[in-house]
Motif scaffolding. Structure first.
Motif, short mmCIF file in Angstrom:
data_model
loop_
_atom_site.label_atom_id
_atom_site.label_comp_id
_atom_site.label_asym_id
_atom_site.label_seq_id
_atom_site.Cartn_x
_atom_site.Cartn_y
_atom_site.Cartn_z
N ILE A 1 83.26 39.96 32.77
CA ILE A 1 82.87 41.33 33.12
C ILE A 1 82.91 41.50 34.63
N ILE A 2 83.27 42.70 35.08
CA ILE A 2 83.40 42.97 36.50
C ILE A 2 82.44 44.10 36.89
N PHE A 3 81.42 43.79 37.65
CA PHE A 3 80.55 44.81 38.23
C PHE A 3 79.80 44.21 39.40
N GLN A 4 79.30 45.08 40.26
CA GLN A 4 78.68 44.64 41.50
C GLN A 4 77.17 44.47 41.33
N LEU B 1 82.69 50.01 32.52
CA LEU B 1 82.80 48.63 32.97
C LEU B 1 84.14 48.06 32.54
N GLN B 2 84.65 47.19 33.37
CA GLN B 2 85.96 46.61 33.10
C GLN B 2 85.83 45.12 32.81
N TYR B 3 86.59 44.67 31.82
CA TYR B 3 86.67 43.26 31.48
C TYR B 3 88.05 42.73 31.84
N GLU B 4 88.11 41.45 32.12
CA GLU B 4 89.37 40.75 32.27
C GLU B 4 89.34 39.53 31.36
N CYS B 5 90.47 39.20 30.83
CA CYS B 5 90.56 38.02 29.98
C CYS B 5 90.57 36.75 30.83
N LYS C 1 90.67 45.78 30.12
CA LYS C 1 90.21 46.81 29.20
C LYS C 1 88.85 47.32 29.66
N THR C 2 88.56 48.58 29.36
CA THR C 2 87.32 49.20 29.81
C THR C 2 86.44 49.55 28.62
N ILE C 3 85.13 49.34 28.76
CA ILE C 3 84.17 49.76 27.75
C ILE C 3 83.21 50.76 28.39
N TYR C 4 82.48 51.52 27.56
CA TYR C 4 81.64 52.60 28.05
C TYR C 4 80.25 52.54 27.41
N CYS C 5 79.30 53.02 28.16
CA CYS C 5 77.92 53.15 27.65
C CYS C 5 77.80 54.50 26.96
N LEU C 6 77.56 54.49 25.67
CA LEU C 6 77.46 55.71 24.88
C LEU C 6 76.14 55.74 24.14
N SER C 7 75.29 56.70 24.49
CA SER C 7 74.04 56.91 23.76
C SER C 7 73.23 55.63 23.60
N GLY C 8 73.14 54.86 24.67
CA GLY C 8 72.33 53.65 24.64
C GLY C 8 73.04 52.44 24.04
N ASN C 9 74.29 52.60 23.68
CA ASN C 9 75.06 51.49 23.09
C ASN C 9 76.39 51.35 23.81
N TRP C 10 76.88 50.13 23.84
CA TRP C 10 78.20 49.88 24.40
C TRP C 10 79.25 50.06 23.30
N ILE C 11 80.28 50.82 23.61
CA ILE C 11 81.37 50.96 22.67
C ILE C 11 82.06 49.60 22.55
N GLN C 12 82.77 49.37 21.45
CA GLN C 12 83.35 48.07 21.14
C GLN C 12 84.11 47.49 22.32
#
Length: 358
Positions: free
Chosen positions: A161-164, A176-180, A193-204
């Motif tokens: 995972i990539i974040f500061q 948030l962005q992931y790298e393999c 690939k990018t995932i998102y915070c939706l309604s208190g949950n992370w999308i797949q």
């Protein structure tokens, strides 16, 4: 020649020493304090020495408490001793919020400040203003965690995972962005690939495959083979970042849709669900229409100052009035929200008979 160079070197070292003495551990002159007195009262004070000060009647220190201290640091007093009117207010401490700070560190009686909560926080009760009244702030402002914020992102095998920096939680719509990891890839996604915070949950999150983990082949399930007759598996991640609905949030989602709700005091107009089509596009997006009135009690001559009060369409409330010395009991004003307009009626006692105006 060499002797001159040596003499110049000695002079340079001596000058540096003099400058060092002159710029460090400097004493302080007695601070100029209007409407107050110092203890101890001296002409000069050594570096790192402290003094105590207090203020005359009707005044107070520009820090907490009726007695205050200040420290001499290299010729400067910190904090600078000063006496302000006892009706003025010190800077409020509001965690997780920002507001326009006064350089003096205090605010005059009657001053109003407006806060902006940090990302991931919302103002409790939608109160964003407070007013200095007779030495106290009219209301306590609080920024609380948004209920739609997400906890730490999920652990996904073979990904980074990539974040500061460390975060306890993430604001809604955080991307948030992931790298393999080395040796693993996401087919057709440029290894990211990018995932998102939706309604208190992370999308797949992404699935990184490599070596024996790979075996699905094809285009990742986003297309079908001609004549296969099978429907590929795909979800809302195919469409990318969810559409932004101002004053609205994603409050639920399925494999192929998102469900939106508007914030308090707004009304959803349009479809409640937004569908992700297999071609990577979203269906029509709703919008949130204003559904409230507001009254700024700080600026209204009848109402007791308490910041901005919000009401939904059709709602009516009783707000306390500024007390008149001739009244023997508290008075209230009936405030109504009618088709987006705010109506503030005359002040009545709480014992008055209920009518359109009381």
């Amino acid at each position: 020649m060499c002797g001159r160079r040596y003499l110049g070197f000695v002079l340079l070292v001596w000058l540096q020493g003099v400058l060092h003495v002159q710029t460090s551990d400097q004493p302080c002159s007695a601070p100029k304090l209007n409407n107050g007195y110092l203890d101890p009262e001296e002409l000069t004070y050594n570096h790192d020495s402290k003094l105590t000060y207090s203020c005359d009647k009707g005044r107070k220190p520009a820090v907490e408490g009726w007695w205050a201290t200040s420290t001499c640091h290299n010729g400067t007093w910190s904090p600078e001793p000063q006496c302000i009117d006892e009706k003025d207010c010190l800077a409020p401490n509001i965690p997780n919020a920002k507001y326009a700070e006064n350089q003096s560190g205090w605010y005059e009686d009657g001053h109003t400040i407006r806060i902006r909560c940090n990302e991931g926080y919302v103002p409790k009760g939608w109160r964003v203003t407070t007013k200095c009244i007779n030495g106290n702030w009219s209301s306590v402002l609080i920024c609380e965690k948004c209920i739609h914020a997400c906890s730490e992102p999920p652990q996904v095998p073979h990904t980074v995972i990539i974040f500061q920096g460390f975060q306890d939680f993430f604001a809604p719509d955080t991307e948030l962005q992931y790298e393999c990891e080395d040796g693993y890839t996401i087919e057709g996604a440029d290894n990211k690939k990018t995932i998102y915070c939706l309604s208190g949950n992370w999308i797949q999150g992404p699935v990184c495959s490599g070596g024996t983990d790979r075996g699905h082949g094809g285009s990742g399930g986003h297309a079908t083979s001609a004549g296969s007759g099978t429907q590929p598996e795909w979800g809302v991640e195919v469409c990318g970042k969810p559409p932004v609905v101002p004053n609205g949030d994603v409050v639920g989602y399925g494999q192929r849709y998102l469900r939106y709700e508007c914030s308090s005091f707004y009304k959803l107009v349009g479809p409640e669900k937004v569908v992700c089509y297999s071609d990577g596009t979203w269906s029509n997006v709703p919008y949130c229409r204003v559904n409230f009135c507001s009254v700024d009690t700080d600026g209204h001559p009848l109402l007791k100052p308490a910041g901005v009060h919000y009401m939904k369409y059709g709602e009516e409330v009783r707000l306390p009035c500024v007390r008149d010395p001739s009244w023997w009991t508290d008075h209230y004003s009936l405030v109504k929200c009618i088709n987006g307009r705010t109506f503030v009626y005359d002040c009545c006692t709480r014992f008055a008979r209920k009518s359109d105006r009381c």
